[in-house]
Write a protein that holds these residues in place. Sequence first.
Motif, mmCIF file in Angstrom:
data_model
loop_
_atom_site.group_PDB
_atom_site.id
_atom_site.type_symbol
_atom_site.label_atom_id
_atom_site.label_comp_id
_atom_site.label_asym_id
_atom_site.label_seq_id
_atom_site.Cartn_x
_atom_site.Cartn_y
_atom_site.Cartn_z
ATOM 1 N N SER A 39 6.864 4.987 6.938
ATOM 2 C CA SER A 39 6.337 4.527 8.231
ATOM 3 C C SER A 39 4.878 4.097 8.116
ATOM 4 O O SER A 39 4.474 3.101 8.715
ATOM 5 N N ILE A 40 4.107 4.817 7.336
ATOM 6 C CA ILE A 40 2.698 4.433 7.211
ATOM 7 C C ILE A 40 2.545 3.184 6.344
ATOM 8 O O ILE A 40 1.671 2.355 6.576
ATOM 9 N N LEU A 41 3.430 3.019 5.378
ATOM 10 C CA LEU A 41 3.434 1.783 4.583
ATOM 11 C C LEU A 41 3.769 0.598 5.480
ATOM 12 O O LEU A 41 3.131 -0.452 5.398
ATOM 13 N N TYR A 60 6.956 13.461 8.684
ATOM 14 C CA TYR A 60 5.856 13.704 7.752
ATOM 15 C C TYR A 60 5.592 15.201 7.589
ATOM 16 O O TYR A 60 5.382 15.693 6.487
ATOM 17 N N GLY A 61 5.616 15.933 8.677
ATOM 18 C CA GLY A 61 5.292 17.353 8.657
ATOM 19 C C GLY A 61 6.290 18.213 7.913
ATOM 20 O O GLY A 61 5.975 19.343 7.512
ATOM 21 N N ALA A 112 -1.995 -3.219 15.721
ATOM 22 C CA ALA A 112 -1.567 -2.659 14.431
ATOM 23 C C ALA A 112 -2.613 -1.688 13.887
ATOM 24 O O ALA A 112 -2.269 -0.637 13.336
ATOM 25 N N GLN A 113 -3.884 -2.029 14.054
ATOM 26 C CA GLN A 113 -4.961 -1.144 13.607
ATOM 27 C C GLN A 113 -4.929 0.175 14.382
ATOM 28 O O GLN A 113 -5.088 1.251 13.808
ATOM 29 N N GLN A 114 -4.710 0.098 15.681
ATOM 30 C CA GLN A 114 -4.636 1.302 16.511
ATOM 31 C C GLN A 114 -3.457 2.181 16.101
ATOM 32 O O GLN A 114 -3.594 3.403 16.013
ATOM 33 N N GLU A 115 -2.291 1.571 15.861
ATOM 34 C CA GLU A 115 -1.111 2.332 15.456
ATOM 35 C C GLU A 115 -1.345 3.024 14.114
ATOM 36 O O GLU A 115 -1.000 4.199 13.941
ATOM 37 N N LEU A 116 -1.926 2.300 13.172
ATOM 38 C CA LEU A 116 -2.200 2.860 11.850
ATOM 39 C C LEU A 116 -3.217 3.997 11.943
ATOM 40 O O LEU A 116 -3.029 5.067 11.362
ATOM 41 N N TYR A 163 0.827 -1.189 0.000
ATOM 42 C CA TYR A 163 0.000 0.000 0.000
ATOM 43 C C TYR A 163 0.868 1.249 0.000
ATOM 44 O O TYR A 163 1.945 1.255 0.568
ATOM 45 N N VAL A 164 0.369 2.306 -0.615
ATOM 46 C CA VAL A 164 1.021 3.614 -0.574
ATOM 47 C C VAL A 164 -0.031 4.682 -0.346
ATOM 48 O O VAL A 164 -1.222 4.428 -0.483
#
Length: 188
Positions: free
Chosen positions: A68-70, A158-159, A89-93, A43-44
């Motif tokens: 990191s999000i990938l 990211y920022g 993992a869902q919570q972190e994402l 995913y991207v």
Amino acid sequence: MNVKRRTGYPEHNSHVMQYGSIKELSNNVLSVYMGANSNKQNYVLKSDHISITPMSTSLQAINQRDASILYLQTKFSQAPKGYEKWVKAQQELTKEIAYRNHLDRNIEAIGEILFGSNNGVKVLKTIRQVGQPLVDDWDCLMALVGIYKQHCGSLSRYGIKHMRAFANMCNAGVGKDQMAQALTNACT
């Protein structure tokens, strides 16, 4: 041009050298050699908004700030559904996506406060002509980023993508006091 002069290769496009005679390798992109598991889906992120979309089955290059999000998306998609690892993992994402959306909204709100709702995003995303520096006053840029950090928190890797927006604020004449006032309203 400075790199060419400093490295002594003014007649070449780059000082990077190719060793060996395997010319076929030169025509391939790096991602060909990075490996991929064709049984897994990668995913991207789309460019300016946070929504996860499936990548094609071949490995593609992504922006470093999206690595990191990938990673989190891959971790989530590969975890056994319903188990503790999947939930974590869902919570972190979800937390990372929420942070990124919040940061993007803060920057847009600052632009609207400073330049109006019609011009805010336009001014922040303005790209200067080739040959002009990103910002005319580097001290202003560092000051505005510091004020943002005090009022709204760290920009994170990211920022940093919003650095042009801060530079454009400086180029438009936004001062420290004006920025502080805008942040008081934007970062709540």
